[in-house]
Design a protein around this motif. Structure first.
Motif, mmCIF file in Angstrom:
data_model
loop_
_atom_site.group_PDB
_atom_site.id
_atom_site.type_symbol
_atom_site.label_atom_id
_atom_site.label_comp_id
_atom_site.label_asym_id
_atom_site.label_seq_id
_atom_site.Cartn_x
_atom_site.Cartn_y
_atom_site.Cartn_z
ATOM 1 N N THR A 107 0.811 -1.217 0.000
ATOM 2 C CA THR A 107 0.000 0.000 0.000
ATOM 3 C C THR A 107 0.852 1.279 0.000
ATOM 4 O OG1 THR A 107 -1.808 -1.165 0.990
ATOM 5 C CG2 THR A 107 -1.875 1.206 1.203
ATOM 6 N N ASN A 124 0.871 3.931 -3.027
ATOM 7 C CA ASN A 124 0.353 5.219 -2.580
ATOM 8 C C ASN A 124 1.379 6.345 -2.782
ATOM 9 O OD1 ASN A 124 -1.880 6.517 -1.566
ATOM 10 N ND2 ASN A 124 -0.983 6.638 0.490
ATOM 11 N N SER A 148 1.107 7.399 -6.287
ATOM 12 C CA SER A 148 -0.181 8.070 -6.489
ATOM 13 C C SER A 148 -0.138 9.494 -5.923
ATOM 14 C CB SER A 148 -1.266 7.208 -5.844
ATOM 15 O OG SER A 148 -2.330 7.976 -5.404
ATOM 16 N N LEU A 149 0.477 9.649 -4.741
ATOM 17 C CA LEU A 149 0.563 10.973 -4.104
ATOM 18 C C LEU A 149 1.538 11.889 -4.858
ATOM 19 C CD1 LEU A 149 0.618 10.085 -0.283
ATOM 20 C CD2 LEU A 149 -1.304 10.910 -1.639
ATOM 21 N N ARG A 167 -0.183 13.313 -7.748
ATOM 22 C CA ARG A 167 -1.129 14.354 -7.336
ATOM 23 C C ARG A 167 -0.401 15.659 -6.982
ATOM 24 N NH1 ARG A 167 -6.382 14.532 -5.247
ATOM 25 N NH2 ARG A 167 -6.750 12.588 -6.333
ATOM 26 N N LEU A 185 1.524 18.382 1.821
ATOM 27 C CA LEU A 185 1.460 17.105 1.100
ATOM 28 C C LEU A 185 2.852 16.491 0.966
ATOM 29 C CD1 LEU A 185 -0.501 15.171 -0.291
ATOM 30 C CD2 LEU A 185 -0.146 16.402 -2.431
ATOM 31 N N ILE A 187 3.651 14.510 3.940
ATOM 32 C CA ILE A 187 2.986 13.196 3.898
ATOM 33 C C ILE A 187 3.731 12.267 2.940
ATOM 34 C CG2 ILE A 187 0.849 11.979 3.249
ATOM 35 C CD1 ILE A 187 -0.694 14.534 4.095
ATOM 36 N N GLU A 224 5.582 8.785 3.641
ATOM 37 C CA GLU A 224 5.156 7.567 2.946
ATOM 38 C C GLU A 224 6.338 6.879 2.253
ATOM 39 O OE1 GLU A 224 2.749 6.051 3.572
ATOM 40 O OE2 GLU A 224 1.489 5.313 1.946
ATOM 41 N N VAL A 241 -1.862 2.411 5.546
ATOM 42 C CA VAL A 241 -2.846 3.168 4.751
ATOM 43 C C VAL A 241 -2.974 4.624 5.220
ATOM 44 C CG1 VAL A 241 -4.231 1.177 4.039
ATOM 45 C CG2 VAL A 241 -4.723 2.288 6.220
ATOM 46 N N ALA A 268 -1.118 7.313 5.097
ATOM 47 C CA ALA A 268 -0.788 8.408 4.176
ATOM 48 C C ALA A 268 -1.951 8.722 3.241
ATOM 49 C CB ALA A 268 0.461 8.060 3.387
ATOM 50 N N SER A 269 -2.620 7.653 2.755
ATOM 51 C CA SER A 269 -3.757 7.865 1.855
ATOM 52 C C SER A 269 -4.840 8.683 2.542
ATOM 53 C CB SER A 269 -4.366 6.531 1.429
ATOM 54 O OG SER A 269 -3.413 5.791 0.747
ATOM 55 N N ASP A 318 -4.473 10.610 5.239
ATOM 56 C CA ASP A 318 -3.969 11.949 5.560
ATOM 57 C C ASP A 318 -4.064 12.862 4.338
ATOM 58 O OD1 ASP A 318 -3.486 11.170 8.100
ATOM 59 O OD2 ASP A 318 -1.295 11.000 7.906
ATOM 60 N N ALA A 319 -3.622 12.345 3.175
ATOM 61 C CA ALA A 319 -3.664 13.136 1.944
ATOM 62 C C ALA A 319 -5.111 13.430 1.555
ATOM 63 C CB ALA A 319 -2.960 12.386 0.821
ATOM 64 N N LEU A 357 -6.267 16.164 3.797
ATOM 65 C CA LEU A 357 -5.626 17.441 3.473
ATOM 66 C C LEU A 357 -6.200 18.051 2.195
ATOM 67 C CD1 LEU A 357 -3.228 19.527 3.777
ATOM 68 C CD2 LEU A 357 -1.903 17.964 2.338
ATOM 69 N N LEU A 358 -6.284 17.216 1.151
ATOM 70 C CA LEU A 358 -6.670 17.735 -0.162
ATOM 71 C C LEU A 358 -8.166 18.020 -0.279
ATOM 72 C CD1 LEU A 358 -4.408 15.458 -2.395
ATOM 73 C CD2 LEU A 358 -4.032 17.850 -1.782
ATOM 74 N N ASN A 367 -9.150 19.990 3.962
ATOM 75 C CA ASN A 367 -8.214 20.894 4.622
ATOM 76 C C ASN A 367 -7.893 20.425 6.046
ATOM 77 O OD1 ASN A 367 -6.535 23.067 4.579
ATOM 78 N ND2 ASN A 367 -8.098 24.549 5.250
ATOM 79 N N ASN A 368 -7.730 19.131 6.168
ATOM 80 C CA ASN A 368 -7.404 18.474 7.448
ATOM 81 C C ASN A 368 -8.492 18.601 8.508
ATOM 82 O OD1 ASN A 368 -5.071 17.159 6.886
ATOM 83 N ND2 ASN A 368 -3.704 18.801 7.592
ATOM 84 N N THR A 404 -5.262 3.410 -3.021
ATOM 85 C CA THR A 404 -4.594 4.659 -3.437
ATOM 86 C C THR A 404 -5.530 5.820 -3.123
ATOM 87 O OG1 THR A 404 -5.550 4.574 -5.632
ATOM 88 C CG2 THR A 404 -3.401 3.522 -5.353
ATOM 89 N N LEU A 405 -4.979 6.976 -3.183
ATOM 90 C CA LEU A 405 -5.757 8.189 -2.894
ATOM 91 C C LEU A 405 -6.944 8.303 -3.855
ATOM 92 C CD1 LEU A 405 -6.109 10.904 -1.446
ATOM 93 C CD2 LEU A 405 -4.478 11.894 -3.067
ATOM 94 N N ASP A 406 -6.687 8.014 -5.144
ATOM 95 C CA ASP A 406 -7.761 8.136 -6.145
ATOM 96 C C ASP A 406 -8.936 7.231 -5.809
ATOM 97 O OD1 ASP A 406 -6.207 9.902 -7.460
ATOM 98 O OD2 ASP A 406 -5.386 8.433 -8.883
ATOM 99 N N GLU A 459 -10.892 8.508 -2.856
ATOM 100 C CA GLU A 459 -11.775 9.624 -3.234
ATOM 101 C C GLU A 459 -12.984 9.114 -4.019
ATOM 102 O OE1 GLU A 459 -8.578 13.313 -3.440
ATOM 103 O OE2 GLU A 459 -8.922 12.100 -5.233
#
Lengths: 557, 124
Positions: free
Chosen positions: A346, A350, A353-354, A357, A370, A373, A377, B13, B15-16, B18-19, B22-23, B26-27, B112-114, B117
């Motif tokens: 993961t 990730n 992926s980050l 982004r 970011l 983070i 990661e 997991v 970081a996913s 957290d991001a 954040l995105l 805004n946390n 993943t982040l995508d 979301e």
């Protein structure tokens, strides 16, 4: 019918015809040499009639065979009528049937000592001798009969031995499948009880039991008739004494809770030093020792070979089972490994992926946060790579899924009981841990089962007992609501320490569905459950009086 | 947004999420992580959350596995659309059926982040 018997019958058939030709030819010579009482056409037609009657009675048994003999003697009487019988030429015709008596076919398969033959001979002699007994001829016939009797005994014993050994051929003809040597002993038992001619000498056993000698213990291999419980008193002493004498009588054995003293024990050792003790449940008779040594030991040697082959196959099967077990563990660990990899990967996926982004984010403050983070990661991904690589190595081996029980077969509880008992003893568990509450009717109940899967379940149960018990264990064959029930129970080593953990395990075990957590903590029980479910055996575990109890109940067909 | 996560290896997991926070928030989104089934005394408190993500395995120290937790959540009438399964296993649908549970959306590991979301924002 044995091969030898078949050949014997064919030869007898030919001899029977040839013998009548000999009688007619010999009679013709007598008619030619002596003055005759009747006209030639009387003799000629009597020869024709003699053959016609013989043809009608040819190879008939029982009473008709006596008529055939009577036909012979009436013909002989007619030929010898009013001729002197004090010389060997004429007298020989009279005793030709006696000389031929062992070829006489009163029954299909056996040579019998025919009393009727001697009655006819002496009767004919009496008539031809003007109704006076000739003692000298009588004595000659008596001695001839004695010699015949000896030959008869020889052929009788030969037939008997041939039939006994043929019961082994019969077993192979009837049983292509293995693991049925009890049928072999059954055939032997039937054969031994078939003939009562020599009741005083021959054994008529009620059962024959074959036991394998293993580490100075006797383990039941097979019995001709089913036995549920058995106990041999002073096993070690029995083995020692048989090794010295190969024969032991009247040593008691307790079978189905009943003490039997009419026993004959014998020991058979094969070329590979495998030893089998045979217990013959029979009265000890005159010459039993000779009988056992000459007849039964050679026969039991053959039986032992069959049993030994079965043991060999069993060992192969056990090895296969062990092999499968190892594969099962591989499968389970592979599944866990894949899951592990997914988790560990993961951060790697990730991270990318980050990073993607990150490029798209415009706001500087968000980018800064970011970035923190992403950096974190990256560290996590690097940390995870080492265990990922290690795990990859571990999942290289692939395996089939061995959990599936493909076939279920119909078996009586006799078979189920036998499988459990055999497995129990093979695993060197105490025999007296069995408590049998099943009656004959219950034993006859049929269920569907896969013996291999059942053995796998037993293997796990035995391993659990060996691992967690202080050697106080029991197997009860009982019933619940008239349905068969088997209860395994054992004490628990370090009970106070283990109770909490065990209670959780039992809770998971009794749960209808296999719990994911249980798969990891109680591997053996999980597999027991997987198999029991497929065998449609109901199960329930609980703790009672500080003992672990596992109940298995069956659904009869 | 309030998200509850039953996951015993959250670090993988984290970081996913957290991001994601954040995105998109805004946390300000609240993300609560439970390592075991027993980490939570009162499951009713989960009613206040928008999403509950459940890892099926959990550690052997967890009293309940993921399936049992889902069962428990359904018992207290938490709406189905709030539940998302987090798993690395395949054939999860079959397992859900086996456990008499409804088919739920699945977030497959590695996530993943995508994907996060997609599952949590689309349709919201």
């Amino acid at each position: 019918m044995t091969v030898i018997e078949n050949i014997d019958i064919k030869i007898k058939k030919v001899i029977s015809v040839l013998f009548r030709f000999i009688i007619v030819i010999y009679s013709s010579l007598i008619l030619w040499k002596y003055d005759n009482q009747f006209d030639w056409y009387v003799y000629a037609s009597s020869i024709v009639l003699y053959f016609i009657i013989f043809r009608v009675l040819y190879f008939r048994f029982g009473l008709l065979s006596f008529l055939r003999l009577l036909n012979d003697y009436l013909f002989i009487l007619l030929i010898l009528w009013n001729k002197p019988i004090d010389n060997i030429f004429t007298l020989s015709l009279l005793i030709l049937p006696v000389i031929n008596s062992l070829n006489h076919s009163t029954s299909l398969s056996k040579s019998r000592f025919s009393v009727a033959l001697y009655v006819f001979t002496i009767g004919a002699l009496y008539i031809l001798n003007n109704f006076i007994f000739s003692w000298s001829i009588l004595i000659a016939i008596a001695f001839l009969s004695l010699i015949n009797l000896l030959t008869f005994l020889r052929t009788y014993v030969l037939h008997f031995a041939s039939n006994l050994h043929d019961s082994i051929d019969k077993f192979y003809e009837e049983n292509i499948s293995v693991f049925g040597a009890n049928k072999l002993l059954k055939n032997v038992l039937t054969e031994l009880n078939k003939d009562n001619t020599f009741k005083l000498l021959f054994l008529n056993p009620s059962n024959i039991i074959a036991l394998k000698v293993k580490k100075n213990k006797l383990i039941l291999s097979y019995s001709a008739k089913f036995i549920s419980t058995y106990e041999i008193i002073d096993e070690k002493e029995v083995i020692r004494s048989l090794e010295a004498e190969s024969y032991l009588v009247k040593h008691p054995v307790i079978i189905n809770q009943e003490e039997i003293t009419n026993t004959i024990y014998t020991l058979v050792t094969d070329d590979n030093s495998n030893q089998y003790v045979y217990i013959i449940l029979s009265e000890n008779k005159l010459l039993s020792g000779l009988y056992v040594r000459k007849f039964l030991i050679p026969l039991f040697s053959k039986v032992s070979k069959v049993i030994e082959v079965e043991y060999e196959l069993q060992r192969e099967r056990d090895n296969y089972l062990d092999n499968i077990k190892a594969k099962m563990q591989v499968v389970v660990s592979t599944i866990n490994a894949v899951h592990f990899l997914n988790n560990k990967f993961t951060p790697v996926t990730n991270y990318f992926s980050l990073t993607d982004r990150y490029e798209k984010v415009k706001d500087e403050e968000v980018r800064r946060k970011l970035k923190i983070i992403i950096d974190e990661e990256k560290k996590q991904a690097t940390r995870n790579l080492r265990p990922v690589l290690a795990k990859f190595k571990a999942i290289r081996s692939k395996s089939l899924n061995p959990y599936v029980v493909h076939n279920l077969y119909e078996f009586s509880l006799y078979k189920v009981f036998s499988i459990i008992r055999k497995f129990w003893e093979e695993s060197e568990m105490e025999r007296n841990s069995f408590i049998l509450g099943w009656d004959v009717e219950m034993f006859k109940t049929t269920i569907k089962i896969n013996p291999n899967a059942l053995e796998y379940v037993l293997d796990e149960i035995v391993e659990n007992i060996k691992e967690h018990s202080d050697a106080s264990y029991k197997v009860v064959f009982g019933e619940k609501n008239s349905l068969p029930l088997i209860i395994f129970s054992n004490d628990i080593r370090n009970f106070e320490k283990k109770i909490k953990e065990l209670e959780v395990t039992i809770k998971h075990f009794n749960d209808e569905k296999t719990n994911e957590i249980m798969k990891r903590t109680s591997y053996g029980l999980t597999l027991i459950k997987l198999f029991l479910n497929q065998l449609h055996i109901n199960y329930k575990a609980h703790i009672s009086e500080k003992r672990f109890i596992l109940e298995l109940s069956f659904n009869p067909l | 947004m309030k998200i509850a996560i039953f996951e015993n290896e959250y670090s993988n997991v984290k970081a996913s999420f957290d991001a994601f926070n954040l995105l998109n928030f805004n946390n300000e989104a609240i993300i609560k992580v439970f390592e075991h089934s027993q980490s939570l005394d009162d499951y009713n408190t989960l009613k206040a959350f928008d999403f509950i993500l459940i890892d099926l395995d959990l550690s052997s120290t967890s009293e309940l596995d993921g399936y049992k937790i889902i069962g428990k959540l359904l018992e207290i009438d938490i709406p189905l659309d709030k539940l998302i399964i987090l798993t690395g296993h395949v054939n999860v649908e079959d397992k859900l059926k086996e456990n008499n549970l409804p088919i739920l959306p699945i977030l497959e590991k590695p996530i993943t982040l995508d994907e996060l979301e997609n599952k949590l924002l689309v349709g919201n």
